[in-house]
Design a protein around this motif. Sequence first.
Motif, mmCIF file in Angstrom:
data_model
loop_
_atom_site.group_PDB
_atom_site.id
_atom_site.type_symbol
_atom_site.label_atom_id
_atom_site.label_comp_id
_atom_site.label_asym_id
_atom_site.label_seq_id
_atom_site.Cartn_x
_atom_site.Cartn_y
_atom_site.Cartn_z
ATOM 1 N N GLN A 1 0.808 -1.220 0.000
ATOM 2 C CA GLN A 1 0.000 0.000 0.000
ATOM 3 C C GLN A 1 0.845 1.276 0.000
ATOM 4 N N CYS A 2 2.188 1.102 -0.035
ATOM 5 C CA CYS A 2 3.131 2.231 -0.156
ATOM 6 C C CYS A 2 3.273 3.075 1.110
ATOM 7 N N TYR A 3 2.854 2.566 2.276
ATOM 8 C CA TYR A 3 3.027 3.305 3.521
ATOM 9 C C TYR A 3 4.491 3.266 3.968
ATOM 10 N N GLN A 4 4.881 4.263 4.773
ATOM 11 C CA GLN A 4 6.142 4.189 5.522
ATOM 12 C C GLN A 4 5.826 3.461 6.829
ATOM 13 N N ILE A 5 6.546 2.388 7.131
ATOM 14 C CA ILE A 5 6.181 1.525 8.262
ATOM 15 C C ILE A 5 7.331 1.420 9.248
ATOM 16 N N ILE A 6 6.984 1.578 10.528
ATOM 17 C CA ILE A 6 7.919 1.373 11.639
ATOM 18 C C ILE A 6 7.251 0.406 12.593
ATOM 19 N N ASP A 7 8.013 -0.536 13.204
ATOM 20 C CA ASP A 7 7.379 -1.429 14.179
ATOM 21 C C ASP A 7 8.214 -1.546 15.441
ATOM 22 N N VAL A 8 7.515 -1.721 16.559
ATOM 23 C CA VAL A 8 8.137 -1.901 17.876
ATOM 24 C C VAL A 8 7.400 -3.012 18.606
ATOM 25 N N SER A 9 8.011 -3.484 19.701
ATOM 26 C CA SER A 9 7.435 -4.644 20.392
ATOM 27 C C SER A 9 6.805 -4.306 21.737
ATOM 28 N N SER A 10 6.758 -3.020 22.112
ATOM 29 C CA SER A 10 6.136 -2.653 23.395
ATOM 30 C C SER A 10 5.584 -1.240 23.344
ATOM 31 N N GLY A 11 4.707 -0.941 24.312
ATOM 32 C CA GLY A 11 4.129 0.386 24.400
ATOM 33 C C GLY A 11 5.162 1.443 24.742
ATOM 34 N N ASN A 12 6.119 1.108 25.599
ATOM 35 C CA ASN A 12 7.165 2.062 25.971
ATOM 36 C C ASN A 12 8.037 2.415 24.769
ATOM 37 N N GLN A 13 8.357 1.414 23.939
ATOM 38 C CA GLN A 13 9.118 1.693 22.723
ATOM 39 C C GLN A 13 8.315 2.579 21.772
ATOM 40 N N ALA A 14 7.008 2.343 21.717
ATOM 41 C CA ALA A 14 6.141 3.160 20.857
ATOM 42 C C ALA A 14 6.199 4.628 21.275
ATOM 43 N N LEU A 15 6.162 4.888 22.597
ATOM 44 C CA LEU A 15 6.236 6.269 23.088
ATOM 45 C C LEU A 15 7.559 6.928 22.708
ATOM 46 N N GLU A 16 8.654 6.173 22.779
ATOM 47 C CA GLU A 16 9.963 6.717 22.410
ATOM 48 C C GLU A 16 10.003 7.083 20.927
ATOM 49 N N VAL A 17 9.446 6.208 20.099
ATOM 50 C CA VAL A 17 9.426 6.490 18.661
ATOM 51 C C VAL A 17 8.571 7.730 18.373
ATOM 52 N N LEU A 18 7.437 7.832 19.042
ATOM 53 C CA LEU A 18 6.547 8.975 18.825
ATOM 54 C C LEU A 18 7.198 10.289 19.258
ATOM 55 N N LYS A 19 8.022 10.244 20.299
ATOM 56 C CA LYS A 19 8.729 11.457 20.731
ATOM 57 C C LYS A 19 9.740 11.899 19.690
ATOM 58 N N SER A 20 10.432 10.929 19.079
ATOM 59 C CA SER A 20 11.466 11.262 18.095
ATOM 60 C C SER A 20 10.901 11.506 16.703
ATOM 61 N N GLN A 21 9.696 10.953 16.431
ATOM 62 C CA GLN A 21 9.074 11.119 15.116
ATOM 63 C C GLN A 21 7.615 11.574 15.288
ATOM 64 N N PRO A 22 7.418 12.831 15.619
ATOM 65 C CA PRO A 22 6.055 13.328 15.883
ATOM 66 C C PRO A 22 5.159 13.382 14.648
ATOM 67 N N ASP A 23 5.724 13.106 13.468
ATOM 68 C CA ASP A 23 4.921 13.162 12.243
ATOM 69 C C ASP A 23 4.252 11.827 11.897
ATOM 70 N N ILE A 24 4.251 10.879 12.831
ATOM 71 C CA ILE A 24 3.564 9.601 12.594
ATOM 72 C C ILE A 24 2.057 9.856 12.496
ATOM 73 N N ASP A 25 1.432 9.267 11.486
ATOM 74 C CA ASP A 25 0.016 9.518 11.206
ATOM 75 C C ASP A 25 -0.911 8.516 11.878
ATOM 76 N N LEU A 26 -0.478 7.272 11.983
ATOM 77 C CA LEU A 26 -1.378 6.208 12.465
ATOM 78 C C LEU A 26 -0.575 5.200 13.275
ATOM 79 N N ILE A 27 -1.181 4.723 14.350
ATOM 80 C CA ILE A 27 -0.534 3.695 15.159
ATOM 81 C C ILE A 27 -1.481 2.519 15.357
ATOM 82 N N ILE A 28 -0.968 1.321 15.108
ATOM 83 C CA ILE A 28 -1.710 0.076 15.344
ATOM 84 C C ILE A 28 -1.199 -0.493 16.657
ATOM 85 N N ILE A 29 -2.098 -0.656 17.635
ATOM 86 C CA ILE A 29 -1.685 -0.996 19.004
ATOM 87 C C ILE A 29 -2.311 -2.319 19.439
#
Length: 416
Positions: A147-175
């Motif tokens: 579908q041509c998305y830019q995709i990042i994946d992590v294995s925990s909620g804490n890692q997700a928060l760290e990624v979101l802090k460093s990349q605030p332009d994330i559009d969608l999160i699957i939790i």
Amino acid sequence: MHSILVIEDSPLLLKIMAHLFNQHKEWQPVFCASYQEAELLLETSASLFFAAFVDLHLPDAPNGETIDLVMEYHLPCIVLTGSYNERRRDELLMKGVVDYILKENYRSYEYAFRLLQRLERNAYVKILIAEDSEATRKYIRTILTPQCYQIIDVSSGNQALEVLKSQPDIDLIIIDHSMPGLTGVDLVKILRQKMYYNEIVIIGLSADVRGSLSAMFIKHGADDFLRKPFYPEELTCRIMSTLERRDLVRALRKAAQFDSLTGLNNRRNFYDEGIKLFQEAGRNKRQLSVAMMDLDFFKKINDNFGHATGDAVLVIFAKALIAYFPTALIGRLGGEEFAMIIDEPLEAIIHMLENLREHCAEVKYALEAPPLSFSAGVYQNHTGSLELFLQEADKYLYQAKHSGRGKTCSILSLCI
């Protein structure tokens, strides 16, 4: 303009597709009716294509061989077929096709074009997958990569928060709900409590059979919920729908806040944002200025050169304002009247307005048209409300217009 490869042998379908392409001028179709034609075209020109519509069954490729051909060139592939086979559909989706669409009716083809539009936007969409199962993360990646998305994946909620802090332009999160540390619902709570995550789209996941879990996700701010295991199409359709809803909300918000012609703040948003600036300036003991500007003899421009030229002049002036006052809050208050709030010394503002006036005088906006000119009034003080500043600036604007136009009046000096 993107070129789209259409590999199809049905004259009726080709006619329908040609009609739809006529409605979407941003895409240029290239039609071919056989595997052999497609093979030759891709060998010589594959890099020119953005995506491909591919008939599953062609006379010289009855078993979907054309799909493999297209995918060898890493083109997003939308499959069109007249027959439904669930096992075959699953195989193709897991192979990496964008979607598998039945040739049922006109609406099916409209959906195919909606997919094309989405693919174009998806290149700018970042998706974060927060899921502790490596197999599930890989499965989701397999589904979403075509579908041509830019995709990042992590294995925990804490890692997700760290990624979101460093990349605030994330559009969608699957939790996923069941992760080490933060649960999925806890992560949703945290994200929605922080104002700057309000626009992020959230889709919850869980293999838990409890019906209440989906309600918990939604109540705490998730936009949607999926129960595992899920079909590939279920995930892609829900993501597409939630992103389209978000885009619609953004468009409505923009329409409510910005002038549709110039892109500047409209009157209401200028007042709302201006009041915030004045409150902040009051707290920080900063001095603000307000300038009111009015295009000279604008009615004559409309009468003599037409309203299209008048609109073009408004756009030209708005762009010039942004270029010469990049740090100011600028608004179109109505008609040919503009205003701005700026944190600069009064002498500097008057000088910048003179530079803008010289630029406008050189603008060629219509054959044999008079030079573009504006009048301005500027008011600066240590205290007072936005409404007071606008009233005072308007008084100076009135002076500028009645002293010959094409001038700036302020408390600093006589009109210049």
